[in-house]
Each structure stands twice: as structure tokens, then as C-alpha cells.
Design a protein around this motif. Structure first.
Motif, short mmCIF file in Angstrom:
data_model
loop_
_atom_site.label_atom_id
_atom_site.label_comp_id
_atom_site.label_asym_id
_atom_site.label_seq_id
_atom_site.Cartn_x
_atom_site.Cartn_y
_atom_site.Cartn_z
N LYS A 45 0.67 -0.97 -0.12
CA LYS A 45 0.02 -0.09 0.06
C LYS A 45 0.85 1.31 -0.07
O LYS A 45 0.61 2.16 -0.55
N LEU A 46 1.83 1.40 0.69
CA LEU A 46 2.87 2.41 0.80
C LEU A 46 3.54 2.59 -0.53
O LEU A 46 3.65 3.81 -1.25
N LEU A 47 3.85 1.38 -1.42
CA LEU A 47 4.31 1.52 -2.69
C LEU A 47 3.36 2.10 -3.65
O LEU A 47 4.00 2.74 -4.65
N LEU A 48 2.27 1.86 -3.29
CA LEU A 48 1.12 2.44 -4.44
C LEU A 48 0.61 3.35 -4.09
O LEU A 48 -0.22 4.21 -4.90
N SER A 49 0.93 4.14 -2.57
CA SER A 49 0.62 5.26 -2.15
C SER A 49 -1.05 5.16 -1.94
O SER A 49 -1.71 6.08 -2.50
N ILE A 50 -1.70 4.04 -1.69
CA ILE A 50 -2.98 4.06 -1.22
C ILE A 50 -3.27 3.77 0.10
O ILE A 50 -2.33 3.35 0.83
N GLU A 62 4.09 -5.54 -12.61
CA GLU A 62 2.93 -5.42 -12.29
C GLU A 62 2.32 -4.38 -11.29
O GLU A 62 1.42 -3.49 -11.51
N ILE A 63 3.38 -3.77 -10.27
CA ILE A 63 3.18 -2.67 -9.64
C ILE A 63 3.15 -1.32 -10.45
O ILE A 63 2.40 -0.45 -10.22
N GLU A 64 3.86 -1.14 -11.30
CA GLU A 64 4.01 -0.14 -12.30
C GLU A 64 2.94 0.03 -13.13
O GLU A 64 2.40 1.05 -13.40
N GLN A 65 2.57 -1.27 -13.53
CA GLN A 65 1.14 -1.18 -14.45
C GLN A 65 -0.16 -0.68 -13.59
O GLN A 65 -0.80 -0.08 -14.15
N TYR A 66 -0.23 -1.02 -12.54
CA TYR A 66 -1.15 -0.72 -11.50
C TYR A 66 -1.01 0.73 -11.25
O TYR A 66 -2.14 1.59 -11.32
N ARG A 67 0.24 1.45 -11.02
CA ARG A 67 0.23 2.67 -11.08
C ARG A 67 -0.28 3.68 -12.10
O ARG A 67 -0.94 4.61 -12.09
N GLN A 68 0.13 2.89 -13.46
CA GLN A 68 -0.17 3.66 -14.51
C GLN A 68 -1.85 3.49 -14.82
O GLN A 68 -2.32 4.68 -15.28
N ASP A 69 -2.33 2.45 -14.30
CA ASP A 69 -3.60 2.36 -14.57
C ASP A 69 -4.63 3.36 -13.72
O ASP A 69 -5.70 3.46 -13.90
N LEU A 90 -4.59 9.97 -14.25
CA LEU A 90 -4.56 10.85 -15.44
C LEU A 90 -4.98 10.23 -16.46
O LEU A 90 -5.48 8.76 -16.49
N ASN A 91 -5.41 10.74 -17.60
CA ASN A 91 -6.10 10.27 -18.81
C ASN A 91 -7.58 9.52 -18.34
O ASN A 91 -8.07 8.68 -19.22
N GLN A 92 -7.94 9.95 -17.33
CA GLN A 92 -9.29 9.34 -16.90
C GLN A 92 -10.30 10.73 -17.22
O GLN A 92 -10.42 11.57 -16.06
N GLY A 93 -11.29 10.65 -17.86
CA GLY A 93 -12.21 11.67 -18.29
C GLY A 93 -13.07 11.76 -17.04
O GLY A 93 -13.21 11.02 -16.03
N MET A 94 -13.72 13.11 -16.94
CA MET A 94 -14.61 13.34 -15.90
C MET A 94 -15.65 14.42 -16.41
O MET A 94 -15.31 15.32 -17.25
N TRP A 95 -16.97 14.13 -16.09
CA TRP A 95 -18.08 14.60 -16.97
C TRP A 95 -18.43 15.83 -15.68
O TRP A 95 -18.60 15.56 -14.46
#
Length: 113
Positions: free
Chosen positions: A35-40, A91-98, A102-107
Motif C-alpha cells: 500500500k505504501l509503494l502504491l500510495s493508497i 505489475e506494480i508499475e502497471q497498476y500505478r499507470q492504470d 491521469l487520462n481518466q475523463g470526468m463529466w
């Protein structure tokens, strides 16, 4: 017994509950570190729980050899990673990117502004 603990015991082929407390500590520590690595701050996503289990198994297999970089005896040599999460960095880096927001639209409703 937690689901994570039972899966770790199956992986380690442990039948008794002799090491349950130790394994629970390893699972909690691995969860906190990930959780610390992922900042969650919230619960760890289910798709990453396998990393926690694998790290707990690694720690258990290294029991009484903590802090050692390698171990050799009678021609057998074992080398330990300095970071238990190294095998999962992709896998950790992929989770961070996903999940970085960023790149997630908002209405936005223009009538509420």
C-alpha cells in the motif's frame, strides 16, 4: 483463519497452526508495504493480493536467514533479493499507470457550476 492465511498455508504445505501468528504478521507487513509503494490508504485491490501472499511466502522461506544476501552450504547456494517486491515491479508499475487518475475523463455538469 483468513482467506489469505489459508492460501499461504496451502502454498507452504503447512497443516498445523504453529506458524499462523507469524504468517499473519508477514501478511500484514506485506500489505502495508505494498500500500505504501502504491500510495493508497484504502483496502488493497483484490487483483494485487497474490503479491502479498508471494511476499509472505518469501519471508517465511527466509525464516532464520533474515538480513542475509546469500547462503551457501555443502555446494548448495541460495541468493535472496534485497527487496521482496522486485519480482513484481512490472505489475506494480502497471497498476500505478492504470490508477494514477491521469487520462481518466470526468463529466462536469455546466449547470451546476
Amino acid at each position: 483463519m483468513t482467506d489469505q492465511l489459508s492460501k499461504v498455508k496451502i502454498a507452504l504445505q503447512l497443516k498445523s497452526d504453529e506458524y499462523d501468528d507469524l504468517l499473519e504478521i508477514y501478511l500484514e507487513d506485506a500489505t502495508d508495504a505494498l500500500k505504501l509503494l502504491l500510495s493508497i490508504n484504502e483496502d488493497l485491490p483484490q487483483q494485487l493480493e497474490h503479491i502479498v501472499r508471494a511476499v509472505a511466502v518469501k519471508k517465511f522461506n527466509r525464516l532464520k536467514n533474515e538480513g542475509m544476501a546469500s547462503y551457501s552450504q555443502d555446494g548448495e547456494s541460495i541468493t535472496f533479493n534485497s527487496n521482496d517486491f522486485d519480482d513484481f515491479k512490472d505489475e506494480i508499475e502497471q497498476y500505478r499507470q492504470d490508477n494514477n487518475g491521469l487520462n481518466q475523463g470526468m463529466w462536469v455538469n455546466p449547470y451546476e457550476v
